[in-house]
Design a protein around this motif. Structure first.
Motif, PDB file in Angstrom:
ATOM      1  N   ALA A   1      17.938  -9.395 -18.419  1.00 45.57           N
ATOM      2  CA  ALA A   1      17.902  -8.439 -17.304  1.00 45.57           C
ATOM      3  C   ALA A   1      18.955  -8.787 -16.268  1.00 45.57           C
ATOM      4  CB  ALA A   1      16.514  -8.435 -16.650  1.00 45.57           C
ATOM      5  N   LEU A   2      19.415  -7.767 -15.572  1.00 49.10           N
ATOM      6  CA  LEU A   2      20.296  -7.944 -14.429  1.00 49.10           C
ATOM      7  C   LEU A   2      19.595  -7.322 -13.223  1.00 49.10           C
ATOM      8  CD1 LEU A   2      23.060  -8.721 -13.204  1.00 49.10           C
ATOM      9  CD2 LEU A   2      23.812  -6.388 -13.751  1.00 49.10           C
ATOM     10  N   LEU A   3      19.348  -8.129 -12.211  1.00 49.04           N
ATOM     11  CA  LEU A   3      18.664  -7.661 -11.006  1.00 49.04           C
ATOM     12  C   LEU A   3      19.709  -7.539  -9.901  1.00 49.04           C
ATOM     13  CD1 LEU A   3      15.599 -10.088 -11.240  1.00 49.04           C
ATOM     14  CD2 LEU A   3      15.811  -7.779 -12.188  1.00 49.04           C
ATOM     15  N   ARG A   4      20.063  -6.315  -9.563  1.00 52.96           N
ATOM     16  CA  ARG A   4      21.137  -6.071  -8.597  1.00 52.96           C
ATOM     17  C   ARG A   4      20.667  -6.328  -7.172  1.00 52.96           C
ATOM     18  NH1 ARG A   4      25.398  -4.478 -11.188  1.00 52.96           N
ATOM     19  NH2 ARG A   4      25.250  -3.274 -13.106  1.00 52.96           N
ATOM     20  N   ASP A   5      21.531  -6.982  -6.387  1.00 54.06           N
ATOM     21  CA  ASP A   5      21.245  -7.258  -4.967  1.00 54.06           C
ATOM     22  C   ASP A   5      19.883  -7.913  -4.784  1.00 54.06           C
ATOM     23  OD1 ASP A   5      23.684  -6.037  -4.304  1.00 54.06           O
ATOM     24  OD2 ASP A   5      22.756  -4.065  -4.177  1.00 54.06           O
ATOM     25  N   HIS A   6      19.546  -8.838  -5.666  1.00 52.28           N
ATOM     26  CA  HIS A   6      18.183  -9.378  -5.716  1.00 52.28           C
ATOM     27  C   HIS A   6      17.932 -10.505  -4.720  1.00 52.28           C
ATOM     28  CE1 HIS A   6      14.317  -9.493  -7.709  1.00 52.28           C
ATOM     29  NE2 HIS A   6      14.398 -10.799  -7.809  1.00 52.28           N
ATOM     30  N   VAL A   7      18.975 -11.248  -4.362  1.00 50.04           N
ATOM     31  CA  VAL A   7      18.805 -12.318  -3.374  1.00 50.04           C
ATOM     32  C   VAL A   7      19.796 -12.108  -2.236  1.00 50.04           C
ATOM     33  CG1 VAL A   7      17.886 -14.034  -4.979  1.00 50.04           C
ATOM     34  CG2 VAL A   7      20.351 -13.882  -4.650  1.00 50.04           C
ATOM     35  N   ARG A   8      19.392 -12.572  -1.063  1.00 48.69           N
ATOM     36  CA  ARG A   8      20.233 -12.460   0.121  1.00 48.69           C
ATOM     37  C   ARG A   8      20.497 -13.864   0.650  1.00 48.69           C
ATOM     38  NH1 ARG A   8      20.939  -8.022   3.231  1.00 48.69           N
ATOM     39  NH2 ARG A   8      19.067  -7.048   2.392  1.00 48.69           N
ATOM     40  N   ASP A   9      21.776 -14.208   0.842  1.00 46.16           N
ATOM     41  CA  ASP A   9      22.106 -15.542   1.317  1.00 46.16           C
ATOM     42  C   ASP A   9      21.991 -15.628   2.839  1.00 46.16           C
ATOM     43  OD1 ASP A   9      24.488 -14.525   2.424  1.00 46.16           O
ATOM     44  OD2 ASP A   9      25.675 -15.080   0.659  1.00 46.16           O
ATOM     45  N   ALA A  10      22.250 -16.815   3.381  1.00 46.13           N
ATOM     46  CA  ALA A  10      22.083 -17.044   4.812  1.00 46.13           C
ATOM     47  C   ALA A  10      23.010 -16.178   5.653  1.00 46.13           C
ATOM     48  CB  ALA A  10      22.318 -18.518   5.127  1.00 46.13           C
ATOM     49  N   ALA A  11      24.141 -15.752   5.076  1.00 42.23           N
ATOM     50  CA  ALA A  11      25.086 -14.901   5.807  1.00 42.23           C
ATOM     51  C   ALA A  11      24.728 -13.428   5.713  1.00 42.23           C
ATOM     52  CB  ALA A  11      26.500 -15.127   5.270  1.00 42.23           C
ATOM     53  N   GLY A  12      23.680 -13.118   4.950  1.00 39.25           N
ATOM     54  CA  GLY A  12      23.231 -11.738   4.824  1.00 39.25           C
ATOM     55  C   GLY A  12      23.801 -10.994   3.625  1.00 39.25           C
ATOM     56  N   ALA A  13      24.677 -11.636   2.857  1.00 40.55           N
ATOM     57  CA  ALA A  13      25.254 -10.992   1.677  1.00 40.55           C
ATOM     58  C   ALA A  13      24.260 -11.013   0.518  1.00 40.55           C
ATOM     59  CB  ALA A  13      26.543 -11.705   1.263  1.00 40.55           C
ATOM     60  N   THR A  14      24.223  -9.927  -0.246  1.00 44.18           N
ATOM     61  CA  THR A  14      23.325  -9.871  -1.399  1.00 44.18           C
ATOM     62  C   THR A  14      24.078 -10.258  -2.670  1.00 44.18           C
ATOM     63  OG1 THR A  14      23.775  -7.512  -1.724  1.00 44.18           O
ATOM     64  CG2 THR A  14      21.835  -8.100  -0.395  1.00 44.18           C
ATOM     65  N   HIS A  15      23.319 -10.766  -3.644  1.00 43.58           N
ATOM     66  CA  HIS A  15      23.900 -11.217  -4.905  1.00 43.58           C
ATOM     67  C   HIS A  15      23.031 -10.735  -6.063  1.00 43.58           C
ATOM     68  CE1 HIS A  15      26.630 -14.050  -2.850  1.00 43.58           C
ATOM     69  NE2 HIS A  15      25.627 -14.163  -1.999  1.00 43.58           N
ATOM     70  N   ASP A  16      23.703 -10.436  -7.181  1.00 43.84           N
ATOM     71  CA  ASP A  16      22.992 -10.051  -8.398  1.00 43.84           C
ATOM     72  C   ASP A  16      22.480 -11.307  -9.100  1.00 43.84           C
ATOM     73  OD1 ASP A  16      23.908  -7.531  -7.769  1.00 43.84           O
ATOM     74  OD2 ASP A  16      25.432  -7.472  -9.351  1.00 43.84           O
ATOM     75  N   ILE A  17      21.347 -11.153  -9.752  1.00 46.25           N
ATOM     76  CA  ILE A  17      20.734 -12.240 -10.512  1.00 46.25           C
ATOM     77  C   ILE A  17      20.648 -11.826 -11.981  1.00 46.25           C
ATOM     78  CG2 ILE A  17      18.528 -13.438 -10.944  1.00 46.25           C
ATOM     79  CD1 ILE A  17      19.818 -14.585  -8.542  1.00 46.25           C
ATOM     80  N   VAL A  18      21.014 -12.733 -12.879  1.00 46.43           N
ATOM     81  CA  VAL A  18      20.825 -12.507 -14.303  1.00 46.43           C
ATOM     82  C   VAL A  18      19.609 -13.317 -14.747  1.00 46.43           C
ATOM     83  CG1 VAL A  18      22.418 -14.353 -14.999  1.00 46.43           C
ATOM     84  CG2 VAL A  18      21.903 -12.498 -16.581  1.00 46.43           C
ATOM     85  N   VAL A  19      18.760 -12.701 -15.563  1.00 46.05           N
ATOM     86  CA  VAL A  19      17.585 -13.368 -16.115  1.00 46.05           C
ATOM     87  C   VAL A  19      17.838 -13.603 -17.597  1.00 46.05           C
ATOM     88  CG1 VAL A  19      15.101 -13.241 -16.538  1.00 46.05           C
ATOM     89  CG2 VAL A  19      16.072 -12.217 -14.461  1.00 46.05           C
ATOM     90  N   LEU A  20      17.751 -14.870 -18.000  1.00 45.00           N
ATOM     91  CA  LEU A  20      17.906 -15.235 -19.404  1.00 45.00           C
ATOM     92  C   LEU A  20      16.535 -15.610 -19.960  1.00 45.00           C
ATOM     93  CD1 LEU A  20      20.990 -17.648 -19.126  1.00 45.00           C
ATOM     94  CD2 LEU A  20      21.019 -15.185 -19.470  1.00 45.00           C
ATOM     95  N   GLY A  21      16.303 -15.268 -21.215  1.00 47.97           N
ATOM     96  CA  GLY A  21      15.021 -15.587 -21.838  1.00 47.97           C
ATOM     97  C   GLY A  21      15.205 -16.299 -23.164  1.00 47.97           C
ATOM     98  N   HIS A  22      14.196 -17.057 -23.544  1.00 50.20           N
ATOM     99  CA  HIS A  22      14.187 -17.771 -24.827  1.00 50.20           C
ATOM    100  C   HIS A  22      12.800 -17.585 -25.429  1.00 50.20           C
ATOM    101  CE1 HIS A  22      14.334 -20.827 -27.883  1.00 50.20           C
ATOM    102  NE2 HIS A  22      15.529 -21.236 -27.514  1.00 50.20           N
TER     103      HIS A  22
END
Length: 199
Positions: free
Chosen positions: A156-177
Motif C-alpha cells: 500500500a501507499l498512504l499519501r500524505d500520511h505523516v506530518r513532520d515537525a515543520a508541517g510537511a506531509t510525507h507518503d508512507i509505503v507499507v510492505l508486507g510478508h
C-alpha cells in the motif's frame, strides 16, 4: 515471544562488532539519547516520536506488559539501532505483527541495519506470526531494499500520511510478508527452513 533466540548475541559488521540485546527499563536513558540524536526525518519511520521522554516511557510500559519486543543494537556500549516487533493480541489481527526499525546514520551502509533487520525478523518468526508488515517513507530506498531482501513486498501507499515537525506531509509505503504462505510453499517443496533468515 523470542523463545528460540538467545541474547545478547554479537555480529561482526563493517561498522565494527554490534551487540544485540533485548531492551529493558534500564536502557531508558541510553535509548532517549539515541533517539534525540536521530535526524527528524528518521523518526517518521515510527508512529510515535520516541525522542519524547513520555513516549519512551509508554514504550517501556508496553515492553513490560509483553505487548512489544524491542531489540537494541549497540556498538562499544552505545545504542546505534533499535528493532521492534509490535502485535495486538486483542485486535482483529492477532496473527499480524508490525516491525519498526531505526538505525543511527553513523552505522548506515555498513551492515548494521541489515543485521538488525534480520535479527528483528527472526524474533517475529519465532513468535509464530502469520503475517508481518513494516512501513516507512517512500524516499527511504535503502530501508525498503533491506526488507525486500527479507521477502517483504509493497502492499500500500498512504499519501500524505505523516506530518513532520515543520508541517510537511510525507507518503508512507507499507510492505508486507505473508510468512504462513511462504512457509507452506517452501514446506511443499521440501525446504522447511527457507523463511528463516541467515544470521
Amino acid at each position: 515471544m523470542s523463545e528460540t533466540r538467545s541474547y545478547p548475541r554479537r555480529v561482526k559488521t563493517e561498522a565494527g562488532e554490534i551487540e544485540f540485546r533485548l531492551m529493558s527499563r534500564a536502557d531508558e536513558a541510553a535509548v532517549l539519547a539515541f533517539a534525540q540524536k536521530l535526524p527528524t526525518h528518521d523518526l517518521l519511520f515510527l508512529p510515535r516520536n520516541i525522542s519524547e521522554p513520555k513516549v519512551l516511557s509508554a514504550w517501556l510500559n508496553e515492553i513490560d506488559r509483553g505487548d512489544i519486543v524491542s531489540l537494541l543494537a549497540l556498538r562499544d556500549g552505545v545504542v546505534v539501532g533499535c528493532g521492534t516487533l509490535v502485535r495486538d493480541r486483542h485486535s482483529w489481527s492477532p496473527h499480524v505483527g508490525e516491525i519498526r526499525m531505526v538505525v543511527s546514520p553513523d552505522v548506515r551502509g555498513q551492515g548494521a541495519g541489515r543485521a538488525l533487520s534480520q535479527e528483528t525478523f527472526a524474533i517475529a518468526l519465532s513468535a509464530g506470526l502469520e503475517k508481518l508488515s513494516v512501513q516507512m517513507t517512500v524516499d527511504q530506498r535503502s530501508a525498503i531494499a533491506l526488507f525486500e531482501g527479507l521477502g517483504f513486498r509493497a502492499e500500500a501507499l498512504l499519501r500524505d500520511h505523516v506530518r513532520d515537525a515543520a508541517g510537511a506531509t510525507h507518503d508512507i509505503v507499507v510492505l508486507g510478508h505473508n510468512v504462513a504462505q511462504v512457509r507452506a510453499q517452501m514446506e511443499a517443496y521440501g525446504l522447511p527452513g527457507a523463511v528463516e533468515p541467515q544470521v
